[in-house]
Motif scaffolding. Structure first.
Motif, mmCIF file in Angstrom:
data_model
loop_
_atom_site.group_PDB
_atom_site.id
_atom_site.type_symbol
_atom_site.label_atom_id
_atom_site.label_comp_id
_atom_site.label_asym_id
_atom_site.label_seq_id
_atom_site.Cartn_x
_atom_site.Cartn_y
_atom_site.Cartn_z
ATOM 1 N N GLY A 1 58.073 48.702 14.211
ATOM 2 C CA GLY A 1 58.257 49.887 13.861
ATOM 3 C C GLY A 1 57.968 49.936 12.662
ATOM 4 O O GLY A 1 57.181 49.090 12.063
ATOM 5 N N GLU A 2 58.292 50.982 12.030
ATOM 6 C CA GLU A 2 57.968 51.272 10.515
ATOM 7 C C GLU A 2 58.400 50.260 9.710
ATOM 8 O O GLU A 2 59.672 49.546 9.821
ATOM 9 C CB GLU A 2 58.329 52.697 10.006
ATOM 10 C CG GLU A 2 58.202 52.874 8.591
ATOM 11 C CD GLU A 2 58.733 54.371 8.023
ATOM 12 O OE1 GLU A 2 58.549 54.561 7.117
ATOM 13 O OE2 GLU A 2 59.210 54.990 9.073
ATOM 14 N N ALA A 3 57.603 49.609 8.592
ATOM 15 C CA ALA A 3 58.154 48.385 7.767
ATOM 16 C C ALA A 3 59.514 48.758 7.102
ATOM 17 O O ALA A 3 59.437 50.146 6.690
ATOM 18 C CB ALA A 3 57.076 48.089 6.832
ATOM 19 N N GLY A 4 60.441 48.059 7.170
ATOM 20 C CA GLY A 4 61.625 48.294 6.468
ATOM 21 C C GLY A 4 62.618 48.536 7.388
ATOM 22 O O GLY A 4 62.545 48.278 8.547
ATOM 23 N N PRO A 5 63.991 48.899 7.053
ATOM 24 C CA PRO A 5 65.192 49.150 7.887
ATOM 25 C C PRO A 5 64.933 50.471 8.803
ATOM 26 O O PRO A 5 65.750 51.155 8.549
ATOM 27 C CB PRO A 5 66.426 49.447 6.899
ATOM 28 C CG PRO A 5 65.712 49.905 5.637
ATOM 29 C CD PRO A 5 64.312 49.239 5.566
ATOM 30 N N GLY A 6 63.823 50.403 9.494
ATOM 31 C CA GLY A 6 63.571 51.487 10.479
ATOM 32 C C GLY A 6 64.319 51.291 11.668
ATOM 33 O O GLY A 6 65.133 50.521 11.891
ATOM 34 N N PRO A 7 63.973 52.056 13.030
ATOM 35 C CA PRO A 7 64.335 51.873 13.866
ATOM 36 C C PRO A 7 63.802 50.558 14.918
ATOM 37 O O PRO A 7 62.707 50.297 14.503
ATOM 38 C CB PRO A 7 63.955 53.406 14.962
ATOM 39 C CG PRO A 7 62.812 53.807 14.176
ATOM 40 C CD PRO A 7 62.953 53.266 12.554
ATOM 41 N N SER A 8 64.714 50.266 15.607
ATOM 42 C CA SER A 8 64.366 48.970 16.418
ATOM 43 C C SER A 8 63.861 49.535 17.696
ATOM 44 O O SER A 8 63.991 50.805 18.168
ATOM 45 C CB SER A 8 65.473 48.156 16.632
ATOM 46 O OG SER A 8 65.693 47.632 15.411
ATOM 47 N N TYR A 9 63.172 48.641 18.547
ATOM 48 C CA TYR A 9 62.650 48.949 19.870
ATOM 49 C C TYR A 9 63.440 49.815 20.746
ATOM 50 O O TYR A 9 62.943 50.871 21.241
ATOM 51 C CB TYR A 9 62.027 47.705 20.748
ATOM 52 C CG TYR A 9 61.258 47.816 21.910
ATOM 53 C CD1 TYR A 9 59.932 48.223 21.635
ATOM 54 C CD2 TYR A 9 61.873 47.695 23.177
ATOM 55 C CE1 TYR A 9 59.299 48.329 22.994
ATOM 56 C CE2 TYR A 9 61.082 47.980 24.326
ATOM 57 C CZ TYR A 9 59.987 48.281 24.101
ATOM 58 O OH TYR A 9 59.308 48.839 25.268
ATOM 59 N N LEU A 10 64.443 49.717 21.014
ATOM 60 C CA LEU A 10 65.492 50.447 21.849
ATOM 61 C C LEU A 10 65.905 51.695 21.408
ATOM 62 O O LEU A 10 66.510 52.449 21.892
ATOM 63 C CB LEU A 10 66.418 49.633 22.603
ATOM 64 C CG LEU A 10 65.738 48.490 23.494
ATOM 65 C CD1 LEU A 10 66.850 47.610 24.225
ATOM 66 C CD2 LEU A 10 65.043 49.075 24.627
ATOM 67 N N ASP A 11 65.979 51.804 20.020
ATOM 68 C CA ASP A 11 66.611 52.849 19.355
ATOM 69 C C ASP A 11 66.042 54.150 19.681
ATOM 70 O O ASP A 11 64.775 54.279 19.892
ATOM 71 C CB ASP A 11 66.563 52.836 17.912
ATOM 72 C CG ASP A 11 67.544 51.732 17.172
ATOM 73 O OD1 ASP A 11 68.268 51.198 17.924
ATOM 74 O OD2 ASP A 11 67.274 51.232 16.086
ATOM 75 N N PRO A 12 66.948 55.061 20.058
ATOM 76 C CA PRO A 12 66.456 56.612 20.176
ATOM 77 C C PRO A 12 65.338 57.150 19.201
ATOM 78 O O PRO A 12 65.279 57.057 17.968
ATOM 79 C CB PRO A 12 67.407 57.491 20.410
ATOM 80 C CG PRO A 12 68.645 56.473 20.550
ATOM 81 C CD PRO A 12 68.316 55.206 19.891
ATOM 82 N N GLY A 13 64.050 57.691 19.574
ATOM 83 C CA GLY A 13 63.203 58.034 18.786
ATOM 84 C C GLY A 13 62.251 57.031 18.122
ATOM 85 O O GLY A 13 61.361 57.179 17.192
ATOM 86 N N SER A 14 62.401 55.626 18.614
ATOM 87 C CA SER A 14 61.678 54.570 17.717
ATOM 88 C C SER A 14 60.093 54.794 18.212
ATOM 89 O O SER A 14 59.109 54.449 17.754
ATOM 90 C CB SER A 14 62.182 53.173 18.336
ATOM 91 O OG SER A 14 61.958 53.079 19.693
ATOM 92 N N GLY A 15 59.981 55.223 19.519
ATOM 93 C CA GLY A 15 58.357 55.237 19.977
ATOM 94 C C GLY A 15 58.283 53.949 20.635
ATOM 95 O O GLY A 15 57.063 53.995 21.167
#
Length: 238
Positions: free
Chosen positions: A169-183
């Motif tokens: 995902g986006e570099a840094g503390p962003g959403p993980s693969y299964l998180d809602p809206g991660s894409g």
């Protein structure tokens, strides 16, 4: 190509999830593993999934660490599953731009058994196909994949084309693969590479199985140790 070349229902695939999270905690890597398993199971491949961190795997580079001072070691039983599989997929997250400590431990234990031989005098992992899946929200997918795929081929696995897939995902503390809206689950690049990897692993594993493995000529440890070295003249026979 004959129709039988496209049969995969006699293959077995083992996915080793090297997440740091113990069950039943959600593993984002396992989410991507599910995509790959569904492709293989759709073709009749029998798949199994093991989360390595759930097991009491000892640290070391011997086949059974209970013979070297450890009170217990789950590796020998897991090794039996590894050897029963035509396809091995090592899967895990990125931490500090590299593979997880669990991934490193699993590779070390695979290495611990790499000196064992099959019935043809080759190293034990010959005749099997290997690949990897990597997830995370920091750079390192290709670096991690290179390390895993190099390790597998060095141990004797055959690596097909495009034998890796991953998602970041986006570099840094962003959403993980299964998180809602991660894409992540909708990402076309990841889905394409995951599908290609699964199919190429099936293709190559089926080819190896039909051929009886890698030809046993010029690569037999038993023959080399016995002095049968056709490519290197033996001074004693001159």
């Amino acid at each position: 190509m004959s129709v039988t070349a496209y049969r995969y229902d006699d293959l077995r695939a083992l996915y080793l999830n090297c997440t740091l999270k113990r069950s039943p905690e959600v593993s984002n890597t396992e989410g991507l593993i599910g995509r790959s398993r569904s492709v293989m199971e759709g073709q009749g491949v029998r798949t199994s999934l093991v989360r390595a961190v759930d097991l009491d795997i000892a640290t070391g580079v011997w086949p059974d660490m209970t013979e070297h001072g450890w009170a217990s070691d789950a590796w020998p039983a897991l090794y039996e599953q590894v050897m029963a599989a035509d396809i091995l997929v090592l899967c895990g997250p990125i931490w500090l731009g590299d593979n997880s400590s669990v991934m490193k431990q699993v590779i070390e234990r695979l290495y611990a058994c790499s000196s064992l031989l099959n019935s043809r005098g080759q190293y034990a992992y010959y005749g099997r196909a290997g690949g990897c899946l990597i997830t995370g929200n920091e750079d390192g997918v290709k670096h991690c994949s290179m390390n895993v795929l190099y390790s597998l081929q060095h141990l004797g696995y055959v690596i097909p084309p495009q034998a890796d897939a991953g998602w970041i995902g986006e570099a840094g503390p962003g959403p993980s693969y299964l998180d809602p809206g991660s894409g992540g689950p909708e990402n076309d690049f990841t889905n394409r590479n995951t599908s290609f990897m699964a199919w190429n692993l099936m293709h190559l594993a089926a080819m190896l199985k039909r051929a009886g493995g890698v030809p046993a000529h010029g690569n037999q440890r038993t023959a080399w140790d016995a002095g049968c070295r056709a490519d290197f003249p033996n001074p004693e026979h001159r």
